[in-house]
Enzyme design. Structure first.
Site, PDB file in Angstrom:
ATOM      1  N   HIS A  44      -3.961   3.490   2.668  1.00  0.00           N
ATOM      2  CA  HIS A  44      -3.627   4.214   1.437  1.00  0.00           C
ATOM      3  C   HIS A  44      -3.801   3.241   0.033  1.00  0.00           C
ATOM      4  O   HIS A  44      -3.594   3.692  -0.847  1.00  0.00           O
ATOM      5  CB  HIS A  44      -2.149   4.390   1.351  1.00  0.00           C
TER       6      HIS A  44
ATOM      7  N   HIS B  43       5.927  -0.268   9.986  1.00  0.00           N
ATOM      8  CA  HIS B  43       7.350  -0.221   9.361  1.00  0.00           C
ATOM      9  C   HIS B  43       8.375  -0.537  10.195  1.00  0.00           C
ATOM     10  O   HIS B  43       9.555  -0.223   9.788  1.00  0.00           O
ATOM     11  CB  HIS B  43       7.619   1.277   8.666  1.00  0.00           C
TER      12      HIS B  43
ATOM     13  N   HIS C  69       1.881  -1.725   8.593  1.00  0.00           N
ATOM     14  CA  HIS C  69       1.661  -0.468   8.823  1.00  0.00           C
ATOM     15  C   HIS C  69       2.681   0.327   9.598  1.00  0.00           C
ATOM     16  O   HIS C  69       2.876   1.580   9.223  1.00  0.00           O
ATOM     17  CB  HIS C  69       0.127  -0.334   9.595  1.00  0.00           C
TER      18      HIS C  69
ATOM     19  N   GLU D  81       0.844  -1.175  -0.077  1.00  0.00           N
ATOM     20  CA  GLU D  81      -0.174   0.085   0.052  1.00  0.00           C
ATOM     21  C   GLU D  81       1.004   1.194   0.062  1.00  0.00           C
ATOM     22  O   GLU D  81       0.409   2.316  -0.184  1.00  0.00           O
ATOM     23  CB  GLU D  81      -0.775   0.049   1.230  1.00  0.00           C
ATOM     24  N   ASN D  82       2.191   1.230   0.147  1.00  0.00           N
ATOM     25  CA  ASN D  82       2.985   2.276   0.122  1.00  0.00           C
ATOM     26  C   ASN D  82       4.198   2.277  -1.032  1.00  0.00           C
ATOM     27  O   ASN D  82       4.984   3.083  -1.133  1.00  0.00           O
ATOM     28  CB  ASN D  82       3.806   2.350   1.341  1.00  0.00           C
TER      29      ASN D  82
END
Length: 258
Positions: free
Chosen positions: A68, A178, A176, A39-40
């Site tokens: 995201h 990281h 999420h 998602e990133n």
């Protein structure tokens, strides 16, 4: 069965780390399936469909999402048509895509991957505990291997989810935040657990982002658009071995490739 699950892929450095290392890692570690949170992946926020396709070409079997995942609308049709890209299941039903997909690969039993998102310190969302329970109620009993990506901020909420799903799924891994945590374990019920997988992103960064921008936000209190950091990347995740018949995890170990 041996599965590698990669933490959040962040920006160009994260994508490069995956592309340059994943095929070799699969061979060296004897990996059967690879999943990753994407998602990133595109510029540090969101996932473009072209980057999802690139991941499939270099050896990722399935991609999970998070808060995201909705940024790039070109992904919406892919979410709808290609089950290999998941979005958190506890978003509204009318949104594109699904948070559960059964992956089938020749020579392997089917593997269900479930993607849910937390509520603590996150935008308002349906209950992740009720959502994942409804998915498990609907899964066929002949799919014993079940992997959950819980995309959540609070460690307490992630740990609670691990115990909630103990004995019901093969693995619960957090994404999420990281930062790879040091609590990998197999719970008594046979569920592999890790609070956070970490990330695939720039080594010299603040959670994959440019440190100078983060520092400026803290020092001034002013909003600034975050940017993914450049430079050499680190690849983080976890490898777990699962009994194909029972679905019970045999082991889990954090993985890091610098």
């Amino acid at each position: 069965m041996r599965i590698l699950f990669l933490g959040d892929i962040v920006g160009r450095s994260g994508r490069r780390a995956v592309k340059e290392n994943l095929l070799r890692i699969r061979q060296e570690q004897g990996i059967d399936l690879v999943f990753a949170n994407g998602e990133n992946a595109s510029g540090g926020y969101g996932l473009k469909s072209k980057h999802a396709q690139e991941f499939f070409k270099v050896g990722i079997d399935g991609i999970t999402g998070g808060n995201h995942i909705w940024k790039y609308k070109d992904l919406y049709s892919m979410l709808q048509s290609d089950g290999r890209v998941l979005r958190p299941h506890n978003y509204a039903d009318h949104l594109p895509g699904s948070g559960v997909h059964v992956f089938e690969k020749e020579g392997l039993p089917p593997v269900a991957v479930i993607n849910i998102i937390g509520r603590t310190f996150m935008p308002p969302i349906d209950c992740p505990f009720a959502s994942v329970e409804s998915i498990l109620d609907e899964l066929a009993p002949d799919i014993p291997v079940r992997i959950v990506d819980f995309h959540a901020e609070a460690t307490g909420e992630k740990i609670a989810m691990g115990y909630f799903l103990e004995g019901k799924v093969s693995a619960v891994v957090g994404t999420h935040t990281h930062v790879q945590t040091n609590d990998a374990k197999v719970l008594t019920g046979g569920t592999a657990y890790l609070t956070d997988l970490g990330m695939c992103g720039a080594m010299d960064s603040c959670l994959g982002m440019k440190p100078e921008i983060i520092l400026d936000r803290y020092l001034t209190g002013l909003p600034r658009q975050l940017e993914a950091a450049p430079g050499p990347g680190v690849l983080q995740g976890a490898i777990f071995d699962i009994d194909e018949t029972s679905g019970r995890a045999l082991s889990i170990a954090p993985y890091q490739q610098v």
